[in-house]
Enzyme design. Sequence first.
Site, PDB file in Angstrom:
ATOM      1  N   HIS A 199      -7.580 -13.221   2.450  1.00  0.00           N
ATOM      2  CA  HIS A 199      -7.437 -12.428   3.672  1.00  0.00           C
ATOM      3  C   HIS A 199      -7.367 -13.338   4.899  1.00  0.00           C
ATOM      4  O   HIS A 199      -6.627 -13.064   5.844  1.00  0.00           O
ATOM      5  CB  HIS A 199      -8.603 -11.453   3.813  1.00  0.00           C
ATOM      6  CG  HIS A 199      -8.518 -10.597   5.049  1.00  0.00           C
ATOM      7  ND1 HIS A 199      -7.618  -9.565   5.164  1.00  0.00           N
ATOM      8  CD2 HIS A 199      -9.186 -10.652   6.228  1.00  0.00           C
ATOM      9  CE1 HIS A 199      -7.751  -9.009   6.361  1.00  0.00           C
ATOM     10  NE2 HIS A 199      -8.700  -9.651   7.029  1.00  0.00           N
ATOM     11  N   LYS A 207       0.829  -1.197   0.000  1.00  0.00           N
ATOM     12  CA  LYS A 207       0.000   0.000   0.000  1.00  0.00           C
ATOM     13  C   LYS A 207       0.865   1.250   0.000  1.00  0.00           C
ATOM     14  O   LYS A 207       1.897   1.294   0.667  1.00  0.00           O
ATOM     15  CB  LYS A 207      -0.913   0.008   1.236  1.00  0.00           C
ATOM     16  CG  LYS A 207      -2.107  -0.918   1.125  1.00  0.00           C
ATOM     17  CD  LYS A 207      -3.029  -0.752   2.318  1.00  0.00           C
ATOM     18  CE  LYS A 207      -4.281  -1.608   2.174  1.00  0.00           C
ATOM     19  NZ  LYS A 207      -5.179  -1.456   3.320  1.00  0.00           N
ATOM     20  N   ARG A 256      -3.912 -14.675   5.164  1.00  0.00           N
ATOM     21  CA  ARG A 256      -3.063 -13.603   5.701  1.00  0.00           C
ATOM     22  C   ARG A 256      -3.211 -13.517   7.222  1.00  0.00           C
ATOM     23  O   ARG A 256      -2.240 -13.350   7.955  1.00  0.00           O
ATOM     24  CB  ARG A 256      -3.439 -12.288   5.026  1.00  0.00           C
ATOM     25  CG  ARG A 256      -2.687 -11.051   5.517  1.00  0.00           C
ATOM     26  CD  ARG A 256      -3.013  -9.883   4.590  1.00  0.00           C
ATOM     27  NE  ARG A 256      -2.753  -8.592   5.177  1.00  0.00           N
ATOM     28  CZ  ARG A 256      -1.573  -7.979   5.185  1.00  0.00           C
ATOM     29  NH1 ARG A 256      -0.527  -8.580   4.642  1.00  0.00           N
ATOM     30  NH2 ARG A 256      -1.420  -6.783   5.725  1.00  0.00           N
TER      31      ARG A 256
END
Length: 198
Positions: A142, A85, A145
């Site tokens: 996700h 990001k 993760r």
Amino acid sequence: FLRYCNSQGIKTLDPDSFETMVYSEKKLELPNKSEIHKLFTVELPTREKALIEILFSTGLRINELKQTKIEDVRFDEGSLTVKGKGGKVRLVFLTEKALEILKEHIKDKTKGYIFPETIRTLQRLIKASASIAGIKTKITPHMIRHIFATDLLQNGANIYMAQKLLGHSSITTTERYLHVSNEHLKEQFKKFHDTTRP
């Protein structure tokens, strides 16, 4: 924002007249260890195995993995460079198993995306793999993760190491993100706190 407007001399509604909404933190239902084991031991095509192994090894966001190229992998060091990001670059590491299956997946290719498929396709591949493994808990990129982060913390990694590997700019994000069971906390308490004193 209203307070800022007031500080600039702009007439607005009184910010203290509004009640702040409180959001309850949604508990993420993680698969148990036996289910995770199924995901890594079930017979799957090489592409799916590589996808799951790399995600679990690195804790990457799915969009980060999608943008990763073969040229970003340092095979001699077992690591890869990823752009996260905000364009921030970080180094993540591959387990021997992940590196082995990655080599098998890309075969003789030296350039291009590791996974040229769309993000949606990669999500579907993980979902289908979990179904083949007979896992009832919903498995998403996700979720993998999150399992990666939880595994790090429960095996003794400190939160600052987890922050770096996950690519969080703020430690607060990591604190919210990591899930540590109460049972694990209890085990750690017994391990590190002297309970033999009267």
